[in-house]
Motif scaffolding. Sequence first.
Motif, PDB file in Angstrom:
ATOM      1  N   LYS A 176       0.719  -1.177   0.074  1.00  0.00           N
ATOM      2  CA  LYS A 176       0.040  -0.042   0.076  1.00  0.00           C
ATOM      3  C   LYS A 176       1.004   1.360   0.023  1.00  0.00           C
ATOM      4  CE  LYS A 176      -3.610  -2.203   2.713  1.00  0.00           C
ATOM      5  NZ  LYS A 176      -4.297  -2.450   4.047  1.00  0.00           N
ATOM      6  N   ILE A 177       0.136   2.327  -0.687  1.00  0.00           N
ATOM      7  CA  ILE A 177       1.081   3.551  -0.781  1.00  0.00           C
ATOM      8  C   ILE A 177       0.904   4.297   0.681  1.00  0.00           C
ATOM      9  CG2 ILE A 177       1.270   5.968  -1.597  1.00  0.00           C
ATOM     10  CD1 ILE A 177       0.140   4.530  -4.106  1.00  0.00           C
ATOM     11  N   GLU A 178       1.909   4.526   1.376  1.00  0.00           N
ATOM     12  CA  GLU A 178       2.000   5.191   2.640  1.00  0.00           C
ATOM     13  C   GLU A 178       3.169   6.059   2.766  1.00  0.00           C
ATOM     14  OE1 GLU A 178       2.011   2.522   5.742  1.00  0.00           O
ATOM     15  OE2 GLU A 178      -0.106   1.916   5.643  1.00  0.00           O
ATOM     16  N   PRO A 179       2.699   7.318   3.535  1.00  0.00           N
ATOM     17  CA  PRO A 179       3.985   8.151   3.640  1.00  0.00           C
ATOM     18  C   PRO A 179       5.159   7.282   4.635  1.00  0.00           C
ATOM     19  CG  PRO A 179       2.073   9.103   4.554  1.00  0.00           C
ATOM     20  CD  PRO A 179       1.724   7.946   3.979  1.00  0.00           C
ATOM     21  N   SER A 180       6.370   7.580   4.346  1.00  0.00           N
ATOM     22  CA  SER A 180       7.547   6.772   4.911  1.00  0.00           C
ATOM     23  C   SER A 180       8.615   7.603   5.138  1.00  0.00           C
ATOM     24  CB  SER A 180       7.448   5.490   4.629  1.00  0.00           C
ATOM     25  OG  SER A 180       7.399   5.127   3.409  1.00  0.00           O
ATOM     26  N   LEU A 181       9.711   7.313   5.911  1.00  0.00           N
ATOM     27  CA  LEU A 181      10.903   7.763   5.916  1.00  0.00           C
ATOM     28  C   LEU A 181      11.813   6.465   6.022  1.00  0.00           C
ATOM     29  CD1 LEU A 181      12.388  10.870   7.713  1.00  0.00           C
ATOM     30  CD2 LEU A 181      13.503   8.718   8.148  1.00  0.00           C
ATOM     31  N   ILE A 182      12.772   6.560   5.565  1.00  0.00           N
ATOM     32  CA  ILE A 182      13.654   5.266   5.623  1.00  0.00           C
ATOM     33  C   ILE A 182      15.167   6.049   5.525  1.00  0.00           C
ATOM     34  CG2 ILE A 182      14.903   3.266   4.600  1.00  0.00           C
ATOM     35  CD1 ILE A 182      12.402   2.904   2.875  1.00  0.00           C
ATOM     36  N   LEU A 183      15.914   5.626   6.812  1.00  0.00           N
ATOM     37  CA  LEU A 183      17.266   6.017   7.097  1.00  0.00           C
ATOM     38  C   LEU A 183      17.957   4.702   6.763  1.00  0.00           C
ATOM     39  CD1 LEU A 183      19.520   7.897   7.940  1.00  0.00           C
ATOM     40  CD2 LEU A 183      19.075   7.202  10.176  1.00  0.00           C
ATOM     41  N   TYR A 184      18.773   4.578   5.751  1.00  0.00           N
ATOM     42  CA  TYR A 184      19.528   3.578   5.374  1.00  0.00           C
ATOM     43  C   TYR A 184      20.995   4.030   5.709  1.00  0.00           C
ATOM     44  CZ  TYR A 184      21.875  -0.193   2.952  1.00  0.00           C
ATOM     45  OH  TYR A 184      22.667  -1.462   2.621  1.00  0.00           O
ATOM     46  N   GLY A 185      21.769   3.306   6.406  1.00  0.00           N
ATOM     47  CA  GLY A 185      23.332   3.695   6.590  1.00  0.00           C
ATOM     48  C   GLY A 185      24.082   2.746   6.167  1.00  0.00           C
TER      49      GLY A 185
END
Length: 145
Positions: A57-66
Amino acid sequence: MPVYQITTSGIDLSQEQRDTLAQQITKTHHDVTGAPDPFIRVVFTPMPLGVMYTAGKIEPSLILYGACRAGRSDQTRNELLHALYDVLQKVVDLPPDQVVVAISETESSWLMEGGLQLPPPTHDAEVEWMRQLNELFPGKYAQWT
Protein backbone atom coordinates in the motif's frame (compact mmCIF):
# COMPACT_ATOMS: atom_id res chain seq x y z
CA MET A 1 33.01 6.60 5.24
CA PRO A 2 29.59 6.21 6.72
CA VAL A 3 26.94 7.26 4.24
CA TYR A 4 23.42 7.82 5.48
CA GLN A 5 20.65 8.09 2.93
CA ILE A 6 17.30 9.43 4.04
CA THR A 7 14.55 8.56 1.59
CA THR A 8 11.15 10.11 2.15
CA SER A 9 7.87 9.55 0.37
CA GLY A 10 4.93 11.81 1.11
CA ILE A 11 6.95 13.58 3.82
CA ASP A 12 8.30 17.01 2.94
CA LEU A 13 11.30 17.88 5.07
CA SER A 14 12.07 21.56 5.42
CA GLN A 15 15.59 22.87 4.86
CA GLU A 16 15.84 23.38 8.62
CA GLN A 17 14.88 19.74 9.25
CA ARG A 18 17.42 18.51 6.66
CA ASP A 19 20.14 20.70 8.20
CA THR A 20 19.29 19.48 11.70
CA LEU A 21 19.15 15.84 10.63
CA ALA A 22 22.50 16.09 8.84
CA GLN A 23 24.11 17.71 11.88
CA GLN A 24 22.56 15.33 14.41
CA ILE A 25 23.28 12.18 12.39
CA THR A 26 26.90 13.30 12.01
CA LYS A 27 27.15 14.01 15.76
CA THR A 28 25.48 10.72 16.67
CA HIS A 29 27.71 8.62 14.42
CA HIS A 30 30.81 10.43 15.70
CA ASP A 31 29.79 10.14 19.36
CA VAL A 32 28.97 6.43 19.11
CA THR A 33 31.80 5.24 16.84
CA GLY A 34 34.49 7.92 17.09
CA ALA A 35 34.53 8.39 13.30
CA PRO A 36 35.81 11.84 12.29
CA ASP A 37 33.08 14.23 11.12
CA PRO A 38 34.61 14.94 7.66
CA PHE A 39 33.97 11.34 6.64
CA ILE A 40 30.28 11.17 7.66
CA ARG A 41 27.93 11.90 4.78
CA VAL A 42 24.16 12.39 4.77
CA VAL A 43 22.12 12.32 1.56
CA PHE A 44 18.44 13.20 1.17
CA THR A 45 16.30 11.54 -1.49
CA PRO A 46 12.76 12.88 -1.53
CA MET A 47 10.25 10.88 -3.53
CA PRO A 48 6.66 11.72 -4.36
CA LEU A 49 3.88 9.85 -2.60
CA GLY A 50 2.96 6.87 -4.74
CA VAL A 51 6.39 5.40 -5.45
CA MET A 52 7.08 3.74 -2.08
CA TYR A 53 4.89 0.99 -0.70
CA THR A 54 4.47 -0.66 2.68
CA ALA A 55 2.66 -4.01 2.70
CA GLY A 56 1.62 -3.32 -0.87
CA LYS A 57 0.00 0.00 0.00
CA ILE A 58 1.05 3.57 -0.62
CA GLU A 59 1.91 5.21 2.69
CA PRO A 60 4.05 8.13 3.77
CA SER A 61 7.37 6.86 5.05
CA LEU A 62 10.92 7.74 5.95
CA ILE A 63 13.79 5.31 5.56
CA LEU A 64 17.23 5.98 6.98
CA TYR A 65 19.69 3.59 5.39
CA GLY A 66 23.23 3.75 6.68
CA ALA A 67 26.29 2.07 5.22
CA CYS A 68 29.43 1.89 7.33
CA ARG A 69 32.51 -0.21 8.05
CA ALA A 70 32.10 -3.64 9.55
CA GLY A 71 33.89 -4.67 12.70
CA ARG A 72 32.14 -2.88 15.53
CA SER A 73 30.57 -4.65 18.47
CA ASP A 74 26.90 -5.59 18.74
CA GLN A 75 26.61 -3.08 21.57
CA THR A 76 27.94 -0.27 19.35
CA ARG A 77 25.60 -1.22 16.48
CA ASN A 78 22.59 -1.33 18.80
CA GLU A 79 23.50 2.00 20.40
CA LEU A 80 23.92 3.59 16.97
CA LEU A 81 20.64 2.16 15.65
CA HIS A 82 18.60 3.40 18.62
CA ALA A 83 20.31 6.79 18.77
CA LEU A 84 19.66 7.39 15.05
CA TYR A 85 16.00 6.44 15.48
CA ASP A 86 15.74 8.90 18.39
CA VAL A 87 17.24 11.67 16.21
CA LEU A 88 14.64 11.05 13.50
CA GLN A 89 11.80 11.08 16.00
CA LYS A 90 12.96 14.33 17.61
CA VAL A 91 13.36 16.15 14.31
CA VAL A 92 10.54 14.72 12.20
CA ASP A 93 8.12 13.29 14.83
CA LEU A 94 6.48 10.62 12.69
CA PRO A 95 4.38 7.64 13.77
CA PRO A 96 6.82 4.79 14.51
CA ASP A 97 5.34 2.61 11.77
CA GLN A 98 6.35 5.21 9.16
CA VAL A 99 10.05 5.12 10.10
CA VAL A 100 12.63 2.49 9.12
CA VAL A 101 16.27 2.59 10.21
CA ALA A 102 18.69 0.11 8.65
CA ILE A 103 22.45 -0.08 8.92
CA SER A 104 24.50 -2.18 6.54
CA GLU A 105 28.16 -2.98 7.11
CA THR A 106 30.90 -3.48 4.55
CA GLU A 107 34.40 -4.80 5.16
CA SER A 108 36.86 -1.90 5.25
CA SER A 109 38.98 -3.49 2.50
CA TRP A 110 36.04 -2.92 0.12
CA LEU A 111 35.85 0.83 0.86
CA MET A 112 37.89 3.79 -0.30
CA GLU A 113 37.98 7.41 0.71
CA GLY A 114 40.51 10.10 -0.11
CA GLY A 115 42.11 7.64 -2.54
CA LEU A 116 42.98 5.20 0.25
CA GLN A 117 41.38 1.95 1.29
CA LEU A 118 39.72 2.33 4.66
CA PRO A 119 41.36 0.70 7.64
CA PRO A 120 39.61 -1.70 9.99
CA PRO A 121 37.96 0.16 12.90
CA THR A 122 40.89 -0.20 15.29
CA HIS A 123 42.82 2.65 16.86
CA ASP A 124 46.24 1.81 15.41
CA ALA A 125 44.92 1.22 11.88
CA GLU A 126 42.93 4.46 11.94
CA VAL A 127 45.91 6.47 13.22
CA GLU A 128 48.04 5.18 10.33
CA TRP A 129 45.25 5.89 7.81
CA MET A 130 44.89 9.46 9.11
CA ARG A 131 48.68 9.91 8.90
CA GLN A 132 48.56 8.89 5.24
CA LEU A 133 45.59 11.20 4.57
CA ASN A 134 47.43 14.09 6.17
CA GLU A 135 50.37 13.45 3.85
CA LEU A 136 48.03 13.51 0.83
CA PHE A 137 45.99 16.51 2.05
CA PRO A 138 48.28 18.60 4.28
CA GLY A 139 46.34 20.36 7.02
CA LYS A 140 42.88 19.25 5.87
CA TYR A 141 42.42 16.58 8.52
CA ALA A 142 44.98 17.80 11.07
CA GLN A 143 42.38 18.40 13.79
CA TRP A 144 41.21 14.79 13.48
CA THR A 145 44.54 13.08 14.08
